[in-house]
Every structure is written in structure tokens, then in C-alpha cells.
Motif scaffolding. Structure first.
Motif, PDB file in Angstrom:
ATOM      1  N   GLN A  62       0.858  -1.047   0.543  1.00 39.07           N
ATOM      2  CA  GLN A  62      -0.130   0.118   0.178  1.00 39.07           C
ATOM      3  C   GLN A  62       1.140   1.600  -0.494  1.00 39.07           C
ATOM      4  N   ARG A  78       0.949   3.067   3.743  1.00 37.71           N
ATOM      5  CA  ARG A  78       0.041   2.774   4.911  1.00 37.71           C
ATOM      6  C   ARG A  78       0.215   1.663   5.732  1.00 37.71           C
ATOM      7  N   PRO A  86      -6.843   4.313   8.744  1.00 36.94           N
ATOM      8  CA  PRO A  86      -5.563   4.074   8.703  1.00 36.94           C
ATOM      9  C   PRO A  86      -4.599   5.262   7.952  1.00 36.94           C
ATOM     10  N   THR A  88      -0.437   7.644   7.861  1.00 33.35           N
ATOM     11  CA  THR A  88       0.605   7.451   6.651  1.00 33.35           C
ATOM     12  C   THR A  88       1.917   7.167   7.012  1.00 33.35           C
TER      13      THR A  88
END
Length: 130
Positions: A62, A78, A86, A88
Motif C-alpha cells: 500500500q 499505509r 489508517p 501513513t
């Protein structure tokens, strides 16, 4: 009804299977970087090579390419945040010296580590020795 159950079972197997085969970023090798072109050549965990550009996702992850520098690939990965929201994380994947190696991965934290404040007794002991 039975066919619906079969499709549901098949879907759940495929969904859990894709979670189990998620690729880790430390399995990639960054072979070449073209900061002016905005392209990078990456060796995938299965041994195949792929040209990756800006805003593309690394296959099986991701992680999205945010910047291509002369010595590293900068991606946003992520990760699970607080209460399953979620979040980052910025990750650097460094260019390898030899094609057989894996790239060094450095994950950056959004908050700086806490600074250590020197204690007064340690400073007094240093001054006493002089």
C-alpha cells in the motif's frame, strides 16, 4: 442459497489469501533512480523488474511513490493508526550497490523522539573533574 454460500466462501478465501501474501517493503531492491524523469527501476520480491513512476503503488503493498531522489525512493506507506483508522508513514528505500542486494529501508516517525535533558548532577561531576 448454496451457490451464494459457495461464492461467499470463495470470496473470504481470496480476501484472507491476499492479506497473507502482503509484500514487505524490505523485500524490494531499488536498482536505478531517475529523479529528472520521475522514474525508478525496482526489482520485485519475485525477481521481476518494474519501472515505477510518481504516484504509483509498489506492487503487493500500500506504498505510494511520492518522490524519486538520486539515492533513494520516498514512499508513503499505509499503516494502522489509532482505533483502526489508517495512517501513513514516510519510508525511504535506498538504492542498492549490487543488484542481488535488498534495499535498506528507513521508516520516518512523524513526531521527533524525546530529547534527553542532562541532569544537574552529571554536569556537576564533569565540572568537578576539571
Amino acid at each position: 442459497m448454496i451457490s451464494l454460500l459457495k461464492y461467499g466462501l470463495l470470496f473470504s478465501l481470496l480476501f484472507t489469501g491476499s492479506q497473507l501474501t502482503a509484500t514487505e517493503l524490505n523485500e524490494f531492491s531499488v536498482l536505478m533512480l531517475g529523479p529528472l524523469d520521475g522514474k525508478a527501476v525496482v526489482k520485485l520480491p519475485d525477481g521481476k523488474m518494474k519501472v515505477i513512476g510518481m504516484s504509483e503503488t509498489l506492487p503487493g503493498t500500500q506504498a505510494v511513490v511520492k518522490q524519486i531522489l538520486s539515492d533513494r525512493l520516498v514512499v508513503e506507506d499505509r499503516v494502522s493508526g489509532d482505533a483502526d483508522t489508517p495512517a501513513t508513514q514516510t519510508v525511504w528505500l535506498y538504492k542498492v550497490a549490487n543488484p542481488g542486494e535488498k534495499s535498506r529501508v528507513q521508516r520516518l516517525q512523524r513526531t521527533p523522539p524525546p530529547q534527553e535533558i542532562p541532569s544537574i548532577t552529571a554536569a556537576m561531576e564533569l565540572n568537578k573533574d576539571k
